[in-house]
Design an enzyme around this catalytic site. Structure first.
Site, mmCIF file in Angstrom:
data_model
loop_
_atom_site.group_PDB
_atom_site.id
_atom_site.type_symbol
_atom_site.label_atom_id
_atom_site.label_comp_id
_atom_site.label_asym_id
_atom_site.label_seq_id
_atom_site.Cartn_x
_atom_site.Cartn_y
_atom_site.Cartn_z
ATOM 1 N N HIS A 1 40.918 57.688 -19.280
ATOM 2 C CA HIS A 1 40.592 59.098 -18.972
ATOM 3 C C HIS A 1 41.863 59.866 -18.678
ATOM 4 O O HIS A 1 42.945 59.293 -18.596
ATOM 5 C CB HIS A 1 39.563 59.193 -17.848
ATOM 6 C CG HIS A 1 40.040 58.754 -16.492
ATOM 7 N ND1 HIS A 1 40.393 57.455 -16.206
ATOM 8 C CD2 HIS A 1 40.210 59.446 -15.330
ATOM 9 C CE1 HIS A 1 40.743 57.370 -14.935
ATOM 10 N NE2 HIS A 1 40.652 58.552 -14.382
ATOM 11 N N HIS B 1 43.191 61.664 -16.138
ATOM 12 C CA HIS B 1 43.897 61.875 -14.865
ATOM 13 C C HIS B 1 45.355 61.393 -14.930
ATOM 14 O O HIS B 1 45.665 60.384 -15.571
ATOM 15 C CB HIS B 1 43.162 61.168 -13.722
ATOM 16 C CG HIS B 1 41.923 61.900 -13.286
ATOM 17 N ND1 HIS B 1 40.865 61.286 -12.678
ATOM 18 C CD2 HIS B 1 41.588 63.213 -13.393
ATOM 19 C CE1 HIS B 1 39.917 62.183 -12.420
ATOM 20 N NE2 HIS B 1 40.335 63.350 -12.849
ATOM 21 N N ASP C 1 47.324 59.914 -12.953
ATOM 22 C CA ASP C 1 47.711 58.573 -12.506
ATOM 23 C C ASP C 1 47.332 57.514 -13.555
ATOM 24 O O ASP C 1 47.590 56.330 -13.366
ATOM 25 C CB ASP C 1 47.120 58.232 -11.125
ATOM 26 C CG ASP C 1 45.604 58.238 -11.078
ATOM 27 O OD1 ASP C 1 44.998 59.158 -11.668
ATOM 28 O OD2 ASP C 1 45.012 57.324 -10.460
ATOM 29 N N HIS C 2 46.729 57.959 -14.677
ATOM 30 C CA HIS C 2 46.359 57.036 -15.759
ATOM 31 C C HIS C 2 47.064 57.368 -17.078
ATOM 32 O O HIS C 2 46.993 56.597 -18.029
ATOM 33 C CB HIS C 2 44.839 57.058 -15.984
ATOM 34 C CG HIS C 2 44.080 56.619 -14.765
ATOM 35 N ND1 HIS C 2 43.458 55.404 -14.678
ATOM 36 C CD2 HIS C 2 43.870 57.230 -13.571
ATOM 37 C CE1 HIS C 2 42.894 55.287 -13.473
ATOM 38 N NE2 HIS C 2 43.132 56.379 -12.787
ATOM 39 N N HIS D 1 32.968 60.076 -13.760
ATOM 40 C CA HIS D 1 34.209 60.361 -13.018
ATOM 41 C C HIS D 1 34.889 61.562 -13.673
ATOM 42 O O HIS D 1 35.287 62.508 -13.009
ATOM 43 C CB HIS D 1 35.091 59.119 -13.044
ATOM 44 C CG HIS D 1 36.417 59.275 -12.377
ATOM 45 N ND1 HIS D 1 36.560 59.447 -11.022
ATOM 46 C CD2 HIS D 1 37.685 59.262 -12.887
ATOM 47 C CE1 HIS D 1 37.851 59.548 -10.724
ATOM 48 N NE2 HIS D 1 38.557 59.438 -11.835
ATOM 49 N N ASP E 1 38.392 54.329 -13.892
ATOM 50 C CA ASP E 1 37.852 54.739 -12.590
ATOM 51 C C ASP E 1 36.335 54.901 -12.637
ATOM 52 O O ASP E 1 35.758 55.711 -11.904
ATOM 53 C CB ASP E 1 38.485 56.060 -12.133
ATOM 54 C CG ASP E 1 39.950 55.918 -11.755
ATOM 55 O OD1 ASP E 1 40.466 54.787 -11.751
ATOM 56 O OD2 ASP E 1 40.582 56.956 -11.473
ATOM 57 N N HIS F 1 42.004 50.639 -9.739
ATOM 58 C CA HIS F 1 42.488 50.832 -8.365
ATOM 59 C C HIS F 1 42.111 49.651 -7.479
ATOM 60 O O HIS F 1 41.074 49.012 -7.683
ATOM 61 C CB HIS F 1 41.899 52.107 -7.738
ATOM 62 C CG HIS F 1 42.424 53.378 -8.319
ATOM 63 N ND1 HIS F 1 43.562 53.997 -7.856
ATOM 64 C CD2 HIS F 1 41.957 54.149 -9.333
ATOM 65 C CE1 HIS F 1 43.782 55.098 -8.555
ATOM 66 N NE2 HIS F 1 42.821 55.220 -9.471
HETATM 67 FE FE FE Z 1 42.636 56.938 -10.857
HETATM 68 ZN ZN ZN Z 2 40.733 59.036 -12.214
#
Ligand code: FE
Ligand code: ZN
Length: 255
Positions: free
Chosen positions: A56, A58, A60-61, A114, A133, A171
């Site tokens: 996805h 985001h 942090d990905h 998400h 996530d 995570h």
């Molecule tokens: Fe994340």
């Molecule tokens: Zn995420």
């Protein structure tokens, strides 16, 4: 299994996964938060990065996408439904697609909730699920862009995979998820046992990932919204699973 999985803990609590098809040495990274830890892991092993797989959009990905792509000439694979938000995307995939890493088939599943365009990669031969996530060990992702009905449907699809599937979630939230699960079912012997194991692993600085999907089916409250004991635990005996799921999610958000 014909797939090597290396778990790289990065940022505060993210996991990036470097996966290698033993057959032909093809190497992909799943959800790179940044470039440097990936570069270091590759150089250490003498591997060349060929692909980047995103679940996805985001940051942090996907934060490592562009730099890794330019350093290695890697191909970026990501969700068709969210292509505009995946930096550097080359190959768009969606529900039902089979994407090959060397000789290893990844079955792509749409798992919105998400985010709108979230996907999961299930390597059926190696029994490995990369679900970003969406599903966490003993938890699930927050509903930033989707509805409880969408997320319940997505989790139900993942729940349909075999018990021995290894869940590589993105995570390390397992300990706080276990605390929350125990707040719903303080008497659960299975959860207490799991909590003891989690504490042991974390005290030793080790990941609780991957988790076995069969264990998640037994213990993860978010996969059990259609079970009577879980409905009772949140005061909704007899209610629709989506309503039960929404209530569990609401309580976790406030936990
Ligand atoms: Fe994340
Ligand atoms: Zn995420």
């Amino acid at each position: 299994m014909a797939l090597d999985v290396t778990i790289l803990p990065v940022l505060k609590d993210n996991y990036n996964f470097v996966i290698r098809a033993k057959e032909d040495g093809t190497v992909a990274v799943v959800d790179p938060s940044g470039a440097e830890p990936i570069n270091a892991a590759l150089r250490e092993r003498g591997w060349r990065l060929t692909h980047i797989l995103n679940t996805h959009h985001h940051a942090d990905h996907t934060g490592g996408n562009l730099e890794l792509k330019s350093t290695w000439g890697a191909t970026v694979v990501g969700p068709r439904a969210d292509a505009a938000r995946i930096p550097g995307i080359d190959v768009q995939v969606g529900d039902g697609d089979v994407w090959m890493l060397g000789g290893e088939a990844a079955h792509v599943m749409d798992v919105p909730g998400h985010t709108r365009g979230h996907i999961a990669y299930w390597f059926s031969e190696s029994n490995a699920l990369f679900c970003g996530d969406t599903l966490f060990s003993l938890g699930c992702g927050r509903l930033f862009e989707g509805t409880p009905a969408q997320m319940w449907r997505s989790l139900s699809m993942l729940r349909g995979l075999p018990d021995h599937t290894k869940v590589y979630c993105a995570h390390e939230y397992t300990q706080s998820n276990a605390r929350f699960a125990l707040s719903l079912e303080p008497e659960s012997a299975g959860l207490k046992r799991q909590m003891a194991w989690i504490e042991e692993m974390r005290a030793a600085g080790r990941p609780t990932i991957p988790s076995a999907l069969g264990k998640e089916k037994d213990l993860n409250p978010f996969l059990r919204a259609d079970e009577a004991p879980m409905a009772r635990a949140v005061g909704l005996a007899g209610a629709d699973p989506v309503a039960v799921f929404a209530e569990i999610r609401r309580r976790k958000d406030a936990f």
